[in-house]
Design a protein around this motif. Structure first.
Motif, mmCIF file in Angstrom:
data_model
loop_
_atom_site.group_PDB
_atom_site.id
_atom_site.type_symbol
_atom_site.label_atom_id
_atom_site.label_comp_id
_atom_site.label_asym_id
_atom_site.label_seq_id
_atom_site.Cartn_x
_atom_site.Cartn_y
_atom_site.Cartn_z
ATOM 1 N N LEU A 172 0.840 -1.124 0.105
ATOM 2 C CA LEU A 172 -0.038 -0.094 0.119
ATOM 3 C C LEU A 172 0.934 1.253 0.143
ATOM 4 O O LEU A 172 1.969 1.352 0.676
ATOM 5 N N TRP A 173 0.526 2.346 -0.865
ATOM 6 C CA TRP A 173 1.398 3.321 -1.023
ATOM 7 C C TRP A 173 0.694 4.869 -0.568
ATOM 8 O O TRP A 173 -0.504 5.075 -0.748
ATOM 9 N N GLY A 195 -2.068 4.891 -11.335
ATOM 10 C CA GLY A 195 -2.870 4.057 -10.510
ATOM 11 C C GLY A 195 -3.321 4.586 -8.931
ATOM 12 O O GLY A 195 -3.981 4.083 -8.180
ATOM 13 N N LEU A 196 -2.622 5.715 -8.703
ATOM 14 C CA LEU A 196 -2.867 6.350 -7.546
ATOM 15 C C LEU A 196 -3.932 7.370 -7.354
ATOM 16 O O LEU A 196 -4.403 7.800 -8.406
ATOM 17 N N PHE A 221 -0.887 11.615 -2.278
ATOM 18 C CA PHE A 221 -1.701 10.547 -3.161
ATOM 19 C C PHE A 221 -1.338 9.278 -2.639
ATOM 20 O O PHE A 221 -0.592 9.047 -1.722
ATOM 21 N N HIS A 222 -2.462 8.154 -2.703
ATOM 22 C CA HIS A 222 -2.545 7.067 -2.214
ATOM 23 C C HIS A 222 -2.990 5.889 -3.003
ATOM 24 O O HIS A 222 -3.582 6.275 -3.882
ATOM 25 N N SER A 223 -2.682 4.816 -2.548
ATOM 26 C CA SER A 223 -3.309 3.559 -3.198
ATOM 27 C C SER A 223 -4.647 3.543 -3.347
ATOM 28 O O SER A 223 -5.419 4.013 -2.357
ATOM 29 N N ARG A 224 -5.272 3.079 -4.249
ATOM 30 C CA ARG A 224 -6.794 2.748 -4.550
ATOM 31 C C ARG A 224 -7.186 2.206 -3.371
ATOM 32 O O ARG A 224 -8.577 2.223 -3.119
ATOM 33 N N ALA A 256 -4.754 14.601 5.718
ATOM 34 C CA ALA A 256 -5.736 13.661 5.392
ATOM 35 C C ALA A 256 -5.887 12.397 6.264
ATOM 36 O O ALA A 256 -4.619 12.079 6.601
ATOM 37 N N THR A 257 -6.889 11.726 6.520
ATOM 38 C CA THR A 257 -6.972 10.584 7.050
ATOM 39 C C THR A 257 -7.228 9.583 5.922
ATOM 40 O O THR A 257 -8.093 9.725 5.232
ATOM 41 N N LEU A 258 -6.387 8.610 5.837
ATOM 42 C CA LEU A 258 -6.353 7.543 5.294
ATOM 43 C C LEU A 258 -6.933 6.220 5.979
ATOM 44 O O LEU A 258 -6.409 5.681 7.045
#
Length: 261
Positions: A172-173, A195-196, A221-224, A256-258
């Motif tokens: 996870l990125w 894909g992010l 940016f983050h993984s889907r 941001a909260t992920l």
């Protein structure tokens, strides 16, 4: 395993890059290094983030932040740029377990044949049975009229996505930092095309006002596989003084909260 993390990205404005004439609306005493270090520590703590990615971090500032933030449960890692540059990237974290880090130095070449010295600091975290990889970077500014293929920031982006992120697609990125580009520009689109997801998609607001122009150039940016709940930054315009008594940098932090369902 479901989890949530509050992530922040923040360009601190390195003391070495401060020229008072560039900040005519900022009182001179706010640039005193020790005062700024204390103010930066307070601003970072106010973010209440579990992972804090910082850019333009000089060694004395990192040491000062390490002392201040460690009292609140944070651990940090730091990597300086190369080519004699005085600053670099740092990542502080609490709650989550860091299991390793490395500095990826970009191989992009400047017009005079030297490499830029810029980097991405990648920190690995253990999230149950999964691995979260966080890349903190400061992409190089380049002239807006330079062809996309030759743009320094785009060269770094292509390398970061290809040799770092896509090379470990099982993780996870989170990729964040000062991108020196705006929403919709090719450099920013490259991350979503890879894909992010942009944590602030459709909700971008200015994060700095360098040269008297308010603009959004900082991103998370983050993984889907992760969902994001962005926090709106303070409102600024072209004339907002930065740094100021409330904001010790010329950038605003992004938060941001992920979540992982």
């Amino acid at each position: 395993m479901a989890w949530g993390l509050r992530v922040a990205s923040y360009n601190l404005l390195a003391d070495s890059y401060i020229r008072p004439e560039w900040f005519p609306n900022t009182p001179a005493h706010l640039f005193e290094p020790r005062r700024r270090q204390d103010a930066l520590a307070r601003r970072i703590l106010s973010l209440d983030a579990d992972i804090v990615c910082l850019q333009e971090v000089e060694a004395p500032t990192f040491d000062a932040l390490q002392r201040a933030l460690s009292r609140h449960g944070y651990s940090g890692v730091h990597a300086l740029k190369q080519q004699g540059k005085p600053d670099g990237c740092a990542v502080f974290h609490r709650v989550v377990r860091g299991v390793g880090h490395r500095a990826h130095y970009f191989k992009d070449v400047l017009e005079d044949g030297r490499v830029s010295g810029h980097l991405a600091l990648v920190v690995d975290f253990e999230m149950g049975q999964e691995r979260l990889r966080v890349a903190c970077t400061h992409l190089r500014w380049d002239r807006p009229d330079r062809p996309v293929a030759l743009h320094q920031g785009m060269q770094q982006t292509t390398e970061l996505l290809g040799e770092v992120v896509q090379a470990d697609s099982n993780a996870l990125w989170v990729v964040c930092g000062d991108f020196n580009a705006r929403p919709g520009e090719p450099l920013v689109r490259a991350f979503t095309e890879a894909g992010l997801e942009d944590a602030f998609e459709g909700q971008h607001a200015p994060t700095c006002n360098a040269n008297g122009e308010a603009k959004a150039i900082d991103f998370i940016f983050h993984s889907r596989a992760l969902s994001a709940r962005p926090v709106a930054p303070p409102v600024i315009d072209d004339r907002t003084p930065l740094p100021s008594e409330q904001e010790p940098s010329d950038h605003l932090p992004l938060v941001a909260t992920l979540r992982r369902a």
